[in-house]
Design an enzyme around this catalytic site. Structure first.
Site, PDB file in Angstrom:
ATOM      1  N   SER A   1      49.883  77.431  77.540  1.00  0.00           N
ATOM      2  CA  SER A   1      50.452  78.784  77.423  1.00  0.00           C
ATOM      3  C   SER A   1      50.899  79.237  78.803  1.00  0.00           C
ATOM      4  O   SER A   1      50.265  78.887  79.815  1.00  0.00           O
ATOM      5  CB  SER A   1      49.406  79.766  76.890  1.00  0.00           C
TER       6      SER A   1
ATOM      7  N   TYR B   1      41.247  83.350  77.592  1.00  0.00           N
ATOM      8  CA  TYR B   1      42.301  82.515  76.980  1.00  0.00           C
ATOM      9  C   TYR B   1      43.176  81.886  78.069  1.00  0.00           C
ATOM     10  O   TYR B   1      43.474  80.682  78.010  1.00  0.00           O
ATOM     11  CB  TYR B   1      43.139  83.400  76.057  1.00  0.00           C
TER      12      TYR B   1
HETATM   13  P1  NAP Z   1      48.633  80.793  64.896  1.00  0.00           P
HETATM   14  O1  NAP Z   1      49.902  81.171  64.206  1.00  0.00           O
HETATM   15  O2  NAP Z   1      47.514  81.775  64.969  1.00  0.00           O
HETATM   16  O3  NAP Z   1      48.109  79.411  64.241  1.00  0.00           O
HETATM   17  C1  NAP Z   1      46.940  78.840  64.743  1.00  0.00           C
HETATM   18  C2  NAP Z   1      46.732  77.483  64.102  1.00  0.00           C
HETATM   19  O4  NAP Z   1      45.550  76.883  64.661  1.00  0.00           O
HETATM   20  C3  NAP Z   1      46.510  77.575  62.602  1.00  0.00           C
HETATM   21  O5  NAP Z   1      47.089  76.432  62.000  1.00  0.00           O
HETATM   22  C4  NAP Z   1      44.981  77.533  62.503  1.00  0.00           C
HETATM   23  O6  NAP Z   1      44.535  77.048  61.225  1.00  0.00           O
HETATM   24  C5  NAP Z   1      44.644  76.577  63.618  1.00  0.00           C
HETATM   25  N1  NAP Z   1      43.270  76.709  64.130  1.00  0.00           N
HETATM   26  C6  NAP Z   1      42.666  77.829  64.607  1.00  0.00           C
HETATM   27  N2  NAP Z   1      41.381  77.555  64.965  1.00  0.00           N
HETATM   28  C7  NAP Z   1      41.188  76.241  64.706  1.00  0.00           C
HETATM   29  C8  NAP Z   1      40.084  75.365  64.833  1.00  0.00           C
HETATM   30  N3  NAP Z   1      38.874  75.776  65.290  1.00  0.00           N
HETATM   31  N4  NAP Z   1      40.231  74.074  64.453  1.00  0.00           N
HETATM   32  C9  NAP Z   1      41.423  73.634  63.984  1.00  0.00           C
HETATM   33  N5  NAP Z   1      42.506  74.414  63.819  1.00  0.00           N
HETATM   34  C10 NAP Z   1      42.380  75.699  64.175  1.00  0.00           C
HETATM   35  O7  NAP Z   1      48.914  80.368  66.414  1.00  0.00           O
HETATM   36  P2  NAP Z   1      50.252  79.939  67.191  1.00  0.00           P
HETATM   37  O8  NAP Z   1      50.803  81.148  67.838  1.00  0.00           O
HETATM   38  O9  NAP Z   1      51.103  79.082  66.340  1.00  0.00           O
HETATM   39  O10 NAP Z   1      49.581  79.082  68.362  1.00  0.00           O
HETATM   40  C11 NAP Z   1      49.606  77.669  68.375  1.00  0.00           C
HETATM   41  C12 NAP Z   1      49.285  77.229  69.798  1.00  0.00           C
HETATM   42  O11 NAP Z   1      50.272  77.791  70.671  1.00  0.00           O
HETATM   43  C13 NAP Z   1      47.927  77.719  70.306  1.00  0.00           C
HETATM   44  O12 NAP Z   1      47.320  76.719  71.080  1.00  0.00           O
HETATM   45  C14 NAP Z   1      48.300  78.916  71.163  1.00  0.00           C
HETATM   46  O13 NAP Z   1      47.351  79.159  72.157  1.00  0.00           O
HETATM   47  C15 NAP Z   1      49.624  78.454  71.744  1.00  0.00           C
HETATM   48  N6  NAP Z   1      50.465  79.553  72.231  1.00  0.00           N
HETATM   49  C16 NAP Z   1      50.957  80.496  71.389  1.00  0.00           C
HETATM   50  C17 NAP Z   1      51.732  81.526  71.921  1.00  0.00           C
HETATM   51  C18 NAP Z   1      52.328  82.615  71.062  1.00  0.00           C
HETATM   52  O14 NAP Z   1      52.843  83.627  71.606  1.00  0.00           O
HETATM   53  N7  NAP Z   1      52.301  82.505  69.738  1.00  0.00           N
HETATM   54  C19 NAP Z   1      52.016  81.568  73.284  1.00  0.00           C
HETATM   55  C20 NAP Z   1      51.490  80.577  74.107  1.00  0.00           C
HETATM   56  C21 NAP Z   1      50.723  79.561  73.573  1.00  0.00           C
HETATM   57  P3  NAP Z   1      44.368  78.053  59.940  1.00  0.00           P
HETATM   58  O15 NAP Z   1      45.770  78.389  59.494  1.00  0.00           O
HETATM   59  O16 NAP Z   1      43.637  77.246  58.949  1.00  0.00           O
HETATM   60  O17 NAP Z   1      43.612  79.240  60.414  1.00  0.00           O
END
Ligand code: NAP
Length: 245
Positions: free
Chosen positions: A140, A154
């Site tokens: 991130s 985080y």
């Molecule tokens: P999201 O929409 O909240 O989706 C999170 C995903 O991770 C879901 O598929 C969830 O499964 C899964 N997950 C959560 N806890 C878990 C665990 N303990 N074991 C296995 N799977 C787990 O998040 P996102 O925004 O797509 O984020 C994806 C990645 O991108 C993350 O690493 C996040 O830190 C990074 N990121 C996101 C952003 C942003 O602005 N969105 C920015 C920078 C980095 P369920 O659906 O079953 O709950």
């Protein structure tokens, strides 16, 4: 032969967009979810609608649990024979808070998922992948910015992912396995609601140099490029996909 990508956290957000893109490019997809089976099923359906020529499986996996991670890799190998790429994507935020107000349970949850979980997935990838394959870790831009007043825990957990990427790239380079990371900025997914601010992407996007939040598909495109042969001499790199943030 059809290639296979394993994506943790493929049920929603960036992981889902990545699954659908790989499917559209003709890859087999093995994706995981932790609790949201309905969203995982919907991602599978989206893969199948994406001009799909491969196959998709969804498996429940909690990345905090070693046996669960090992079982995910076994399921992918059992179904598809080999794994050609791993997208180490699953991650969480907790509610926005200053460090002074954070309790230990919340910090443990963040570090267990984002650091221990990602390291376990990377370890299984290192044990499984062969020459000519690739890993992309999802870090991130918070690792650079520190996320003051929002979630320093985080941000620190994602800094560990950057270090993992640099070290593992050096370990696996001689084996012909590339390891890179993407550092997304503010991307429109459910994760902001988990932090107690569902409108965060909408509110903060206009402050980015590009003037908007990112779409999960824009991150997926970067992940796909890093895994593709077009990035054949790229390893140990951390690619900001943050609209200049
Ligand atoms: P999201 O929409 O909240 O989706 C999170 C995903 O991770 C879901 O598929 C969830 O499964 C899964 N997950 C959560 N806890 C878990 C665990 N303990 N074991 C296995 N799977 C787990 O998040 P996102 O925004 O797509 O984020 C994806 C990645 O991108 C993350 O690493 C996040 O830190 C990074 N990121 C996101 C952003 C942003 O602005 N969105 C920015 C920078 C980095 P369920 O659906 O079953 O709950």
């Amino acid at each position: 032969m059809t290639k296979t990508v394993l994506i943790t956290g493929g049920s929603r957000g960036i992981g889902r967009a990545t699954a659908v893109l790989f499917a559209a490019k003709g890859w087999n997809v093995a994706l995981s979810f932790v609790g949201n089976q309905a969203s995982a099923d919907e991602t599978c359906a989206m893969c199948e609608r994406a001009g799909f020529t491969g196959n998709v499986i969804a498996r429940k996996c909690d990345v905090r649990d070693e046996d669960s991670v090992i079982a995910l890799f076994e399921a992918a190998r059992d179904r598809f024979g080999a794994i050609d790429a791993v997208v180490n994507n699953a991650g969480i935020v907790a509610r926005q808070s200053t460090l002074a107000d954070m309790d230990i349970d919340r910090m443990k949850a963040v570090f267990d998922t984002n650091v221990l979980g990602a390291f376990l997935v990377a370890r299984e990838a290192a044990r499984t992948l062969r020459s000519g394959t690739a890993i992309v870790n999802v870090s991130s831009i918070a690792a650079k910015l520190g996320s003051p007043g929002e979630y320093i825990d985080y941000a620190g957990s994602k800094a560990a992912i950057d270090t993992l990427t640099i070290g593992l790239a050096k370990e696996l380079g001689p084996k012909g396995i590339r390891v890179n990371a993407v550092r997304p900025g503010i991307i429109e997914t459910d994760i902001h609601a988990s932090g107690g601010r569902p409108e965060r992407a909408h509110e903060l996007g206009p402050n980015c140099p590009l003037g908007r939040a990112g779409d999960p598909q824009e991150v997926a495109q970067s992940i796909f490029w890093l895994i593709s042969g077009d990035a054949s001499y790229v390893t140990g790199s951390i690619l900001d996909v943050s609209g200049g943030r």
